[in-house]
Design a protein around this motif. Structure first.
Motif, mmCIF file in Angstrom:
data_model
loop_
_atom_site.group_PDB
_atom_site.id
_atom_site.type_symbol
_atom_site.label_atom_id
_atom_site.label_comp_id
_atom_site.label_asym_id
_atom_site.label_seq_id
_atom_site.Cartn_x
_atom_site.Cartn_y
_atom_site.Cartn_z
ATOM 1 N N MET A 174 3.621 33.035 25.606
ATOM 2 C CA MET A 174 4.911 33.028 26.294
ATOM 3 C C MET A 174 5.084 34.250 27.191
ATOM 4 O O MET A 174 5.764 34.180 28.205
ATOM 5 N N ASP A 175 4.472 35.370 26.832
ATOM 6 C CA ASP A 175 4.567 36.565 27.684
ATOM 7 C C ASP A 175 3.979 36.301 29.069
ATOM 8 O O ASP A 175 4.565 36.693 30.075
ATOM 9 N N LEU A 176 2.808 35.665 29.104
ATOM 10 C CA LEU A 176 2.173 35.365 30.389
ATOM 11 C C LEU A 176 3.031 34.426 31.229
ATOM 12 O O LEU A 176 3.190 34.624 32.436
ATOM 13 N N VAL A 177 3.581 33.407 30.577
ATOM 14 C CA VAL A 177 4.433 32.449 31.293
ATOM 15 C C VAL A 177 5.702 33.139 31.777
ATOM 16 O O VAL A 177 6.113 32.979 32.930
ATOM 17 N N ALA A 178 6.328 33.921 30.909
ATOM 18 C CA ALA A 178 7.570 34.611 31.275
ATOM 19 C C ALA A 178 7.347 35.518 32.479
ATOM 20 O O ALA A 178 8.155 35.528 33.418
ATOM 21 N N SER A 179 6.264 36.235 32.474
ATOM 22 C CA SER A 179 5.961 37.129 33.590
ATOM 23 C C SER A 179 5.746 36.344 34.880
ATOM 24 O O SER A 179 6.300 36.677 35.929
ATOM 25 N N ARG A 180 4.955 35.301 34.800
ATOM 26 C CA ARG A 180 4.645 34.496 35.983
ATOM 27 C C ARG A 180 5.876 33.766 36.508
ATOM 28 O O ARG A 180 6.058 33.634 37.708
ATOM 29 N N ALA A 181 6.733 33.292 35.607
ATOM 30 C CA ALA A 181 7.913 32.502 35.993
ATOM 31 C C ALA A 181 9.161 33.368 36.188
ATOM 32 O O ALA A 181 10.219 32.832 36.495
ATOM 33 N N ARG A 182 9.019 34.659 35.988
ATOM 34 C CA ARG A 182 10.169 35.567 36.087
ATOM 35 C C ARG A 182 11.315 35.080 35.188
ATOM 36 O O ARG A 182 12.437 34.885 35.633
ATOM 37 N N ALA A 183 10.972 34.880 33.941
ATOM 38 C CA ALA A 183 11.937 34.423 32.931
ATOM 39 C C ALA A 183 11.769 35.293 31.692
ATOM 40 O O ALA A 183 10.752 35.978 31.544
ATOM 41 N N SER A 184 12.736 35.268 30.825
ATOM 42 C CA SER A 184 12.586 36.027 29.590
ATOM 43 C C SER A 184 11.846 35.186 28.552
ATOM 44 O O SER A 184 12.004 33.967 28.494
ATOM 45 N N LYS A 185 11.062 35.879 27.757
ATOM 46 C CA LYS A 185 10.342 35.203 26.681
ATOM 47 C C LYS A 185 11.325 34.553 25.718
ATOM 48 O O LYS A 185 11.106 33.432 25.260
ATOM 49 N N ALA A 186 12.432 35.226 25.452
ATOM 50 C CA ALA A 186 13.447 34.687 24.536
ATOM 51 C C ALA A 186 14.021 33.371 25.058
ATOM 52 O O ALA A 186 14.214 32.428 24.286
ATOM 53 N N SER A 187 14.265 33.305 26.360
ATOM 54 C CA SER A 187 14.823 32.053 26.901
ATOM 55 C C SER A 187 13.803 30.921 26.831
ATOM 56 O O SER A 187 14.168 29.761 26.635
#
Length: 182
Positions: free
Chosen positions: A33-46
């Motif tokens: 989820m960290d990689l996705v959050a970073s790439r998508a500019r989203a929070s891991k929690a969301s």
């Protein structure tokens, strides 16, 4: 000014594109989820709030990006397969082979992913081929004893593993399928 919520269609497309890109690049084991959050500019929690596991997030991303899959009836099995595979060949902004390999890897490690993949993704691709096989058997083009699952797996696997090649659909139909079925 706040961020666009994840359930907004344009945000979902961004998140799902990030998911598929990350899966194709790093595979299932290193996907997180960290990689996705970073790439998508989203929070891991969301991300976790909406998708409790990476298997569910990946499945949703794949479902959202399924191509329009027709059920052609061209009069012959080979031509039905050609039309089905052409629908798979529609310009896809993702690394199809990388995604496929990530899914295979993940399905060996994660029973939830294996189930979700089979239930939601595999069926979408195999359903049209299964109808084409059944019609071909009824027309006498294929023997009744033919194992449809093996044939469908061979067609899909060959397509995915060679999806980046120019003219892959015609190569499979004319170079593999037609000689096999006569």
């Amino acid at each position: 000014m706040g961020r666009t919520p994840l359930d907004a269609p344009e945000r979902l497309r961004e998140v799902f594109a990030a998911v598929l890109d990350v899966l194709a690049e790093v595979g299932y084991a290193r996907f997180n989820m960290d990689l996705v959050a970073s790439r998508a500019r989203a929070s891991k929690a969301s991300l976790y709030q909406r998708w409790p596991s990476k298997a569910r997030l990946i499945t949703e991303a794949l479902k959202a990006n399924l191509p329009e899959l027709p059920q052609p009836d061209e009069g012959t099995f080979a031509e039905d397969v050609r039309q089905i595979m052409r629908s798979w060949s529609e310009p896809m902004p993702f690394d199809t082979a990388g995604i496929f390999l990530g899914l295979l890897e993940g399905s060996r490690q994660d029973a939830d992913l294996a189930y979700l993949r089979e239930e939601h993704i595999d069926r979408a691709y195999t359903e049209h081929l299964r109808v084409a096989v059944d019609r071909a058997k009824a027309r006498g083009e294929l023997p009744e004893s033919l194992d449809a699952d093996i044939l469908i797996t061979a067609l899909i696997s060959t397509f995915v593993l060679r999806s980046d090649e120019q003219g892959v659909t015609d190569s499979i139909v004319d170079g593999l399928l037609r000689p096999l079925i006569g």
